[in-house]
Design a protein around this motif. Structure first.
Motif, short mmCIF file in Angstrom:
data_model
loop_
_atom_site.label_atom_id
_atom_site.label_comp_id
_atom_site.label_asym_id
_atom_site.label_seq_id
_atom_site.Cartn_x
_atom_site.Cartn_y
_atom_site.Cartn_z
N ALA A 1 12.26 2.81 3.42
CA ALA A 1 13.05 2.53 4.19
C ALA A 1 13.08 3.80 5.15
O ALA A 1 13.35 3.50 5.95
CB ALA A 1 13.74 1.63 4.04
N PHE B 1 10.90 5.61 6.68
CA PHE B 1 9.61 5.05 7.17
C PHE B 1 10.72 5.28 9.03
O PHE B 1 10.68 4.88 9.54
CB PHE B 1 9.28 3.19 7.24
CG PHE B 1 8.00 3.85 6.31
CD1 PHE B 1 7.41 4.68 6.00
CD2 PHE B 1 7.42 2.47 5.75
CE1 PHE B 1 6.29 4.29 5.19
CE2 PHE B 1 6.53 2.42 5.64
CZ PHE B 1 5.71 3.89 5.13
N ALA B 2 11.62 4.70 8.99
CA ALA B 2 12.72 4.80 9.36
C ALA B 2 12.55 5.85 10.35
O ALA B 2 13.26 5.74 12.03
CB ALA B 2 14.46 3.63 9.20
N ARG C 1 6.23 -0.12 14.37
CA ARG C 1 6.67 -0.83 13.62
C ARG C 1 5.58 -1.87 12.89
O ARG C 1 6.10 -2.36 11.51
CB ARG C 1 7.92 -2.12 14.86
CG ARG C 1 8.48 -3.08 14.11
CD ARG C 1 9.35 -3.98 14.41
NE ARG C 1 7.85 -4.92 15.21
CZ ARG C 1 6.69 -5.70 14.51
NH1 ARG C 1 7.08 -5.92 13.24
NH2 ARG C 1 6.07 -6.19 14.98
N ALA D 1 4.09 0.09 10.24
CA ALA D 1 6.11 -0.23 8.87
C ALA D 1 5.17 -1.24 8.13
O ALA D 1 5.69 -1.74 6.91
CB ALA D 1 6.69 -0.08 9.71
N GLU D 2 4.95 -2.40 8.84
CA GLU D 2 5.90 -3.53 7.86
C GLU D 2 5.17 -3.74 7.43
O GLU D 2 4.76 -3.71 6.05
CB GLU D 2 5.56 -4.99 9.72
CG GLU D 2 6.70 -6.30 8.82
CD GLU D 2 7.01 -7.35 9.92
OE1 GLU D 2 5.45 -6.97 10.40
OE2 GLU D 2 7.38 -7.74 9.35
N ARG D 3 3.51 -3.53 7.99
CA ARG D 3 2.39 -4.11 7.00
C ARG D 3 2.07 -3.42 5.98
O ARG D 3 1.83 -3.63 4.39
CB ARG D 3 0.82 -4.26 7.57
CG ARG D 3 -0.25 -4.41 7.51
CD ARG D 3 -1.36 -5.06 8.09
NE ARG D 3 -1.54 -3.01 8.49
CZ ARG D 3 -2.08 -3.42 10.00
NH1 ARG D 3 -1.47 -3.31 10.79
NH2 ARG D 3 -2.54 -1.73 9.90
N PHE E 1 5.58 -1.72 4.00
CA PHE E 1 5.89 -0.90 3.36
C PHE E 1 6.27 -1.03 1.98
O PHE E 1 6.34 -0.10 1.03
CB PHE E 1 7.58 -2.03 4.35
CG PHE E 1 8.49 -1.64 3.47
CD1 PHE E 1 9.37 -0.39 3.84
CD2 PHE E 1 9.11 -2.35 2.52
CE1 PHE E 1 10.37 -0.02 3.08
CE2 PHE E 1 10.51 -1.99 2.08
CZ PHE E 1 10.92 -1.08 2.07
#
Lengths: 67, 512
Positions: free
Chosen positions: B467, B470-471, B481, B484-486, B488
């Protein structure tokens, strides 16, 4: 009875998707209101989602969800 | 962050790989100073794609040569035998000529590896040529046996499937159309294809979609079989070449068959502990040069996709085996044991594939558990984002080494924390998740899933680290985004599985 929940969101989801997930969790809370195990699991997902929502709103430059 | 909140109620794992045997193998092998068995396997592996394509091309040629009209006419008379006879199997021998040539080449290449290994292990320099006709004769005979096997399987499948269809009153023309897709499939695969068709019809899926899905499934099974055949035949050719050198040496009086024998090498370094029980039983068994191992086996492979090899050893070096393997010392006949095991694995793969084909298209979650033989022991449909299980379900699933699969209808993302927690809880052999883009798989390491506390700590740490990373990457404009969502959860599972020694894979979805 245990639930296998697959949340459709994570810390990098859009705020609107996380909000929709929170609404969905609220519906699940109603649906499993007589199942203590399920409610514990749902609560955990609600806590995670609330934290992610706050972060998403900050990232998107939006307002606090409570405002 | 506490990820797993359930109590550890997992049963004690009953069936474990014989670790002592594996440990012994690790200390005994690899053989000092060489990697001959890897070279042998590499010769076979390098040829697998070519052999697989040769098989598929030969089947495609045969399918094209089939006359639908002749089959339909035979079925109209109710004569299934005549319908089967209308398949021109004789064309297969010619079509498989490229495969035959490739097997000859493997055979010849393996002879050179055998020279080296024999020199290393037996101290024998066997510097002479093995006649090329050995390879040609072996490949011709072997491909001939393959043709007999393939045609026999197809004939049996046609008899079973078509007889059933005709009994249900299906029109001969419709039955005739079912035959061509069965050519090249095993009997079980043919049944699986037709079961899928029946299931889709029952579910009210439109006919055009049924044809497309069934054809995709059939092609997938045929590819699976082609791969299996290629892996088996290439190793068979490599081992046959390996043996040919020793046999030639005996035939030419260069070595004395009374002084040397062959040793089955089943357990080569095996970090995944995947060596099957049949091969473990054969490991270290001995056979005369030119003779057979227990169960009448000429030598490896013992079963489809077997990776075993053999080596030449001095006869006196075998404690208690100076007179060769006594009949009572032989393992159970592998032919009888291996085939059911291999078939069970094949059946499980076919059934799993069929299940995943079906659930991939559903808009609600469907959790299915399969046992080692591929039997479905649980099938639960839930909502779009979850499945509910009862304590009875869990008792029924626990400790049986099951394969679990389910779909993620909402997004092509990897496992949720609860997916893996559940797999640990019931001590599953594998947990799978099917999405529109990927199929994910997670399984325990050689020593199992390990403790929940440790898993909890490791996964929590990676969750937070990924987390944060990625941030940072998002801030630096290096990661969108949506990506990153896919990815994570996938990233978290990759890192956690590596640290915990679990098996984690993600494969591209090809079904749709």
């Amino acid at each position: 009875m245990p639930l296998l929940i697959d949340p459709p969101v994570n810390p990098f989801s859009r705020s609107e998707d996380i909000l929709a997930w929170l609404e969905r969790l609220a519906a699940l809370r109603e649906e499993y209101s007589d199942d203590p195990d399920a409610l514990v699991q749902i609560s955990r997902h609600e806590a995670d989602a609330a934290r992610w929502l706050e972060q998403a709103l900050l990232d998107e430059g939006g307002a606090n969800p409570g405002s | 962050m506490i990820l797993f909140r359930f109590r550890d109620r997992r049963p004690v794992r009953k069936a474990r790989p014989p670790l002592a045997r594996i440990a012994k193998a690790r200390t005994v092998r690899p053989f000092p100073g060489d990697d001959w068995w890897e070279a042998l396997q590499r010769i076979a592996d390098d040829a697998v794609p070519g052999v697989r394509e040769a098989f598929l091309a030969a089947i495609a040629t045969l399918v094209d040569a089939v006359s639908l009209e002749a089959i339909e006419a035979a079925l109209a008379d109710g004569d299934i035998g005549a319908a089967i006879a209308a398949i021109p199997w004789e064309t297969l021998e010619e079509s498989l000529a490229p495969m035959r040539v490739q097997l000859e080449e493997i055979f010849d290449a393996a002879i050179e590896v055998s020279r080296q290994s024999t020199l290393v292990h037996a101290g024998l320099e066997l510097a002479f040529d093995v006649p090329n006709r050995y390879a040609i004769e072996w490949a011709r005979q072997h491909v001939g046996e393959l043709i007999v096997g393939v045609s026999h399987e197809t004939r049996t499948a046609i008899r079973e499937v078509i007889a059933r269809q005709l009994e249900t009153g299906m029109h001969p023309m419709q039955s005739a159309r079912l035959i061509r897709p069965m050519i090249g499939l095993t009997r079980r695969h043919s049944a699986a294809v037709n079961n899928l068709r029946a299931r889709l019809v029952e579910d009210g899926v439109p006919p055009q979609q049924i044809d497309r899905l069934v054809d995709q499934y059939r092609r997938r099974l045929l590819n699976l079989r082609a791969q299996n055949i290629a892996r088996t035949e290439t190793m068979a050719a490599a081992n046959a070449g390996h043996r040919a050198l020793w046999q030639s040496a005996v035939d030419n009086g260069l070595i004395n068959a009374e002084e040397w024998e062959r040793e089955w090498v089943a357990v080569v370094p095996d970090p995944d502990a995947r060596t099957c029980a049949v091969c473990r039983a054969l490991d270290d068994q001995r056979a005369p040069v030119g003779g057979t191992f227990g169960g009448g086996l000429d030598g490896p492979p013992a079963h489809p996709s077997c990776r075993c090899v053999e080596r030449l050893v001095p006869r006196e070096a075998a404690p208690g085996a100076a007179d060769g393997p006594a009949p009572e010392a032989q393992p159970e006949p592998p032919a009888e044991v291996a085939v059911p095991e291999a078939q069970a694995a094949e059946q499980r793969a076919a059934n799993l594939d069929q299940v995943e084909q079906r659930i991939a298209a559903l808009d609600r979650e469907n959790l299915v558990a399969l046992d080692a033989d591929g039997n479905i022991v649980l099938d639960r449909v839930g909502a779009v984002d979850h499945v509910q299980l009862t304590e009875q379900d869990i008792d029924q699933l626990a400790g049986r080494g099951l394969t679990l699969t389910h779909n993620h209808p909402t997004a092509p993302v990897s496992f949720s924390i609860e997916d893996i927690a559940f797999a640990m809880r019931i001590d599953a052999a594998e947990m799978r998740a099917v999405t529109s883009r990927w199929t994910y798989s997670m399984g325990p390491g050689p020593t199992g899933w390990g403790s929940i506390d440790r898993a909890n700590a490791v996964i929590s740490r990676h969750f937070n680290e990924v987390a944060a990373e990625f941030a940072e990457a998002r801030k630096a404009g290096q990661l969108t985004r949506s990506v990153a969502e896919r990815i994570f959860m996938h990233e978290i599972w990759q890192r956690s599985a590596t640290e915990l020694g679990w098996r984690y894979t993600r494969t591209a979805q090809r079904r749709r």
